[in-house]
Design an enzyme around this catalytic site. Structure first.
Site, PDB file in Angstrom:
ATOM      1  N   HIS A  20       0.817  -1.222   0.000  1.00 11.69           N
ATOM      2  CA  HIS A  20       0.000   0.000   0.000  1.00 11.69           C
ATOM      3  C   HIS A  20       0.845   1.265   0.000  1.00 11.69           C
ATOM      4  CE1 HIS A  20      -4.025  -1.861   0.748  1.00 11.69           C
ATOM      5  NE2 HIS A  20      -3.238  -2.868   1.042  1.00 11.69           N
ATOM      6  N   ASP A  48       3.557   9.432  -0.761  1.00 13.04           N
ATOM      7  CA  ASP A  48       2.376   8.651  -0.396  1.00 13.04           C
ATOM      8  C   ASP A  48       2.175   7.560  -1.443  1.00 13.04           C
ATOM      9  OD1 ASP A  48       0.102   8.019   1.113  1.00 13.04           O
ATOM     10  OD2 ASP A  48      -0.521  10.115   1.265  1.00 13.04           O
TER      11      ASP A  48
END
Ligand code: GDG
Length: 458
Positions: free
Chosen positions: A158, A366
Site C-alpha cells: 500500500h 504517499d
C-alpha cells in the site's frame, strides 16, 4: 472458484454498524471474500503481555471466517512499533534520517512473520489463494513456502517502494527482497514503484526481469504489476450528497458562511507534509491580502502511532504551529486554521469534503492517498471544488485534473491555493468531470478483481 485467504497486520471485523463503516478497502476485501468464501487473518491489536498468545480466535460471519491473534508485548514493540513503523515505513517514504535500526527489532519482524505462518497453516487448503497485504508481512510467503505450501500467493504494497540507493541503506534489504521474491504476484500502487522494485532486484544481481513485469530471483519466477487502489466511488458520492443534511455538517456550513473552506485530512504522520502545508497556507494569506478573513482552513488530523517517538513529537509540533499561525495572522473575529486532532465520523467527513472549495492534499510521499480520491468523489457536480495535490502522491499519476504541487515548495503550493480558490466555475467543472469519470471506472472493486484475476492466472 477457489477460496480466498487475506492476511494483513490488522483485520477489519464488521461491527454492529455493518461493514460499510469500515471504509472502502475493508468493504472491497469483504466483498471479495464473500463472493469466494474465505478467511481474513491478522493481529487483534491486543497484547498478550509476556505470555505466548492463545490460539487463533475464529469468528464466522456468513461464509467469511475472521481469524485473529494477539501478539506478545515484546513483539508489539519490536515487530510493529519497531521494525515495521520505525524502519520499513520511513525507508519506503524516503526518510533515511528517521530509520532506527536495531537487531532485536529486525529479528522480531522475521519471528512474527514465522509465527503468523504457523498460525495460518492449519486453515490453508490446497486450492486456496492467499493475498497478503502491506509492509508488515513481506516475509510471510517465504515462511509458507518453507513449510511446503504451493498455493498461489500474492502481495499488495500500500505504500511506495523506494529506489535501490534508498532501500540498500537498510541492513536487511537482501532478506526483504528475498521475501518479496517468494510471491507469485507483487502489486504496487504505481508503475514507478514497480520500476523501483525492478531496479532493486537487478542492481546487485539478486534477480532478473525476463520481460516487463516477469521476474526470476532466488530460484522462483514471479510477476509484478501496478494496481492503483481506488475507492467505492459511486457509493461515496451518494454518501456525501446525503451527508450535506447532517446536523454537524450544517453547523459547519453556517460557521464558515461568507468564507471559502479549505480542507486537509490526514493521519498525523510525517509523510503527509502537514507542517509544510500550514506554512503554505500562511504564505497564501500573506501574499494575498484580499483573502485575509475570507478563508478558513480546516485540518482534520486523527492521532496515529502515538507510541512511536517521531509521531508523538509531531503531535506537539503541528499543534504549536497551527497556534502560532493563528496568533500571527488571525483577528478577533477570524480563526484562520481550525485544527482537529482526533477522528471524526465518516458521514461528517464526507459532508465536509463537499463543503470545501479546495481539498489540500500535499504528502511528501504517499503510496496512493485515498483522501484525494474521496475529496473528488464527494463534490457537487454543479459546483465542484478544486483538488490541490502533491506530485509525490501515487494519486497524482491518475488525477490529471488536480493542481499538482511540489509540497517542499511553499510558494508554489501557496500559488496553487490562490489559483484553486479563484478558479472559474467552468474550469472547475471540466477538471472535476475528468477525474470523476476516471474514479468511477477505476474503483476499489475493479482494483480487487484485477489483482485477483492476475494472481489466479498461471
Ligand atoms: C495507506 C497508504 C494508500 C482520515 N481521517 C479520518 C478518516 N480518515 C480516512 C480517510 C481515508 C483513510 O483514512 C486514509 O487513507 P490514505 O490513503 O489517505 O492514507 P494512509 O492511512 O496512509 O493509507 C496510502 C492507502 O494505504 C490505501 O492503499 O492510499 O498511500 O499510506 O479513507 O478518509 N476517516 C474518518 N475520520 C477521520 O478523521 N472517518
Amino acid at each position: 472458484m477457489s477460496r480466498l485467504i487475506i492476511v494483513s497486520n490488522r483485520v477489519s471485523v464488521p461491527d454492529n454498524q455493518g461493514a460499510a463503516a469500515a471504509g472502502g478497502l475493508a468493504v472491497a476485501l469483504q466483498a471479495a471474500l464473500a463472493e469466494r468464501g474465505g478467511v481474513w487473518m491478522g493481529w487483534s491489536g491486543k497484547s498478550s503481555g509476556d505470555i505466548e498468545p492463545e490460539p487463533l480466535v475464529l469468528t464466522e460471519d456468513g461464509n467469511i471466517t475472521y481469524a485473529l491473534t494477539d501478539l506478545t508485548q515484546t513483539d508489539v514493540e519490536e515487530y510493529y512499533q519497531g521494525f515495521a513503523n520505525r524502519v520499513l515505513w520511513p525507508i519506503c517514504h524516503y526518510r533515511l534520517d528517521l530509520a532506527e535500526y536495531g537487531r532485536k527489532e529486525m529479528a522480531s519482524y522475521f519471528r512474527v512473520n514465522r509465527f503468523f505462518a504457523h498460525r495460518l497453516a492449519p486453515l490453508v487448503e490446497p486450492d486456496d489463494i492467499i493475498w497478503v497485504h502491506d509492509y508488515h508481512l513481506i516475509p510471510l510467503a517465504a515462511e509458507l513456502r518453507q513449510m511446503g505450501f504451493k498455493n498461489r500467493i500474492g502481495f499488495f504494497l500500500h505504500i511506495p517502494w523506494p529506489p535501490a540507493d534508498v532501500l540498500f541503506t537498510m541492513p536487511v534489504h537482501e532478506e526483504i527482497m528475498r521475501g518479496l521474491s517468494s510471491y507469485d504476484l507483487l502489486g504496487f500502487q504505481t508503475k514507478y514503484d514497480l520500476e523501483n522494485f525492478a531496479g532493486c532486484l537487478k542492481r546487485e544481481g539478486m534477480g532478473v526481469e525476463n520481460s516487463p513485469g516477469h521476474f526470476s530471483a532466488h530460484g522462483h519466477n514471479f510477476r509484478g504489476g501496478a494496481y492503483s487502489i481506488g475507492i467505492e466511488t459511486a457509493a461515496f458520492a451518494a454518501f456525501a450528497r446525503k451527508a450535506a443534511a447532517h446536523s454537524m455538517v450544517r453547523k459547519a456550513r453556517q460557521s464558515v458562511e461568507g468564507r471559502d473552506l479549505i480542507i486537509g485530512v490526514d493521519r498525523l504522520d510525517y509523510s503527509k507534509g502537514i507542517t509544510q502545508r500550514i506554512d503554505a497556507f500562511e504564505r497564501f494569506i500573506t501574499n494575498n491580502p484580499a483573502h485575509h478573513r475570507r478563508v478558513t482552513y480546516l485540518q482534520i488530523t486523527p492521532k496515529s502511532r502515538s507510541e512511536v517517538p517521531e509521531y508523538e513529537a509531531m503531535q506537539h509540533a503541528v499543534a504549536e504551529q497551527a497556534g502560532r499561525v493563528n496568533g500571527a495572522i488571525g483577528t478577533v473575529d477570524w480563526v484562520p486554521i481550525r485544527y482537529i486532532n482526533r477522528s471524526i465520523s465518516r458521514p461528517v467527513l464526507a459532508g465536509l469534503y463537499r463543503l470545501a472549495k479546495v481539498g489540500l492534499v500535499t504528502p511528501l510521499r504517499d503510496g496512493m492517498n485515498l483522501v484525494a480520491k474521496e475529496y473528488v468523489a464527494a463534490q457537487d457536480p454543479d459546483d465542484p471544488g478544486v483538488l490541490v495535490l502533491s506530485r509525490f502522491a501515487g494519486a497524482a499519476r491518475e488525477l490529471k485534473g488536480a493542481l499538482l504541487v511540489n509540497p517542499y515548495d511553499v510558494d508554489g503550493t501557496a500559488n496553487a491555493l490562490a489559483r484553486g480558490i479563484n478558479m472559474p466555475l467552468e474550469e472547475r467543472r471540466e477538471r472535476w468531470r475528468g477525474m470523476m469519470d476516471h474514479l468511477l471506472e477505476n474503483d476499489v472493486s475493479r482494483w480487487c478483481d484485477t489483482f485477483l484475476t492476475d494472481l489466479r492466472a498461471e
